[in-house]
Design an enzyme around this catalytic site. Structure first.
Site, short mmCIF file in Angstrom:
data_model
loop_
_atom_site.label_atom_id
_atom_site.label_comp_id
_atom_site.label_asym_id
_atom_site.label_seq_id
_atom_site.Cartn_x
_atom_site.Cartn_y
_atom_site.Cartn_z
N ALA A 25 71.88 0.74 39.70
CA ALA A 25 72.69 -0.30 39.08
C ALA A 25 74.15 0.02 39.31
CB ALA A 25 72.40 -0.37 37.58
N ASN A 207 80.96 3.74 41.26
CA ASN A 207 80.81 4.95 42.07
C ASN A 207 80.39 6.16 41.25
OD1 ASN A 207 81.66 3.52 44.42
ND2 ASN A 207 83.79 3.77 43.75
N ARG A 208 79.78 5.91 40.11
CA ARG A 208 79.30 6.98 39.23
C ARG A 208 80.43 7.85 38.67
NH1 ARG A 208 75.56 3.98 39.63
NH2 ARG A 208 73.34 4.54 39.74
N LEU A 209 81.65 7.33 38.72
CA LEU A 209 82.79 8.06 38.12
C LEU A 209 82.95 7.56 36.68
CD1 LEU A 209 85.30 8.08 41.12
CD2 LEU A 209 83.73 9.89 40.37
#
Length: 243
Positions: A25, A207-209
């Site tokens: 996601a 970006n999973r940050l």
């Protein structure tokens, strides 16, 4: 397995099951900055809890309660939050249940609120303490009649011979306490208040940050200062965690 008995993907167990490794996601771009936070984690929780409720999330008060026994063996289950204020988070359960027994041995626990549609979660660590019987009885009176009977009928977490046995116990109680008659709160059933030691607010980012801001409990006597809490000189410092 013999060398010529290679398993082909189509022949593998659960071959028709969706592959979780391909599920991804993309989280929202809006973030969470330190300047956005309330002075107290309980006030910040109130803001996010309101957001989850207004957004129409199913049971936004559902939380995963994780406990561990004396040997450190963990267990988790979903429980409903029933109250919170600057003293902590309150839930109710059977004191003889697995979580009740584990909390008697080890009062340290974790709460997790998984608000997936908002790409948010809140993680609480702290210690649990039983609330007073008057507070338990007051809440028990607000429960639906069937839920009151269920608290008596179910010896939670204990093996039961059959569904029929459970329903028979319920029917016997229903005959003893018909609809409209007051059901007393079971002595083995009641509430816990979780006093937070840390509260992490997790906001999903691109970006999973992700943004992870955690309140850590302290006192005014400790160095470093922090945001004051009216509950007896408690302070909170906020730290950012790497995603």
């Amino acid at each position: 397995m013999l060398q010529d008995e290679a398993v082909h993907p189509a022949d593998a167990p659960h071959a028709e099951t969706p592959d979780p490794s391909t599920m991804r996601a993309h989280y929202r771009a809006e973030g969470l900055a330190e300047s956005d936070l309330a002075a107290s984690p309980y006030d910040q929780f109130a803001r996010w809890f309101k957001d989850a409720t207004v957004a129409g999330l199913h049971e936004p008060n559902a939380m995963v309660v994780s406990t561990a026994d004396r040997a450190g063996r963990p267990s988790s289950r979903t429980v409903l939050l029933k109250a919170f204020d600057d003293r902590g988070f309150v839930f109710f359960t059977n004191y003889h249940s697995r979580k009740g027994r584990e909390l008697a041995e080890n009062p340290h626990l974790s709460l997790l609120f998984p608000w997936h549609p908002l790409a948010r979660q809140v993680v609480v660590t702290g210690t649990a303490e039983r609330i007073g019987r008057d507070e338990t009885a007051a809440y028990f009176r607000t429960r639906p009649h069937g839920s009151q009977l269920g608290a008596w009928a179910s010896d939670q977490s204990s093996p039961v011979a059959s569904r029929e046995e459970l329903e028979r116990a319920y029917e016997e109680l229903a005959a003893r306490y018909p609809e409209g008659e007051q059901v007393p709160a079971p002595p083995h059933w009641g509430g816990y208040r979780v006093a937070a030691e840390t509260v992490e607010f997790w906001q999903g980012r691109l970006n999973r940050l992700h943004d992870r801001l955690r309140y850590v409990r302290g006192t005014e006597a400790e160095a470093g200062g922090g945001s004051g809490d009216e509950a007896g000189g408690v302070t909170w410092r906020v730290e950012r965690l790497a995603p």
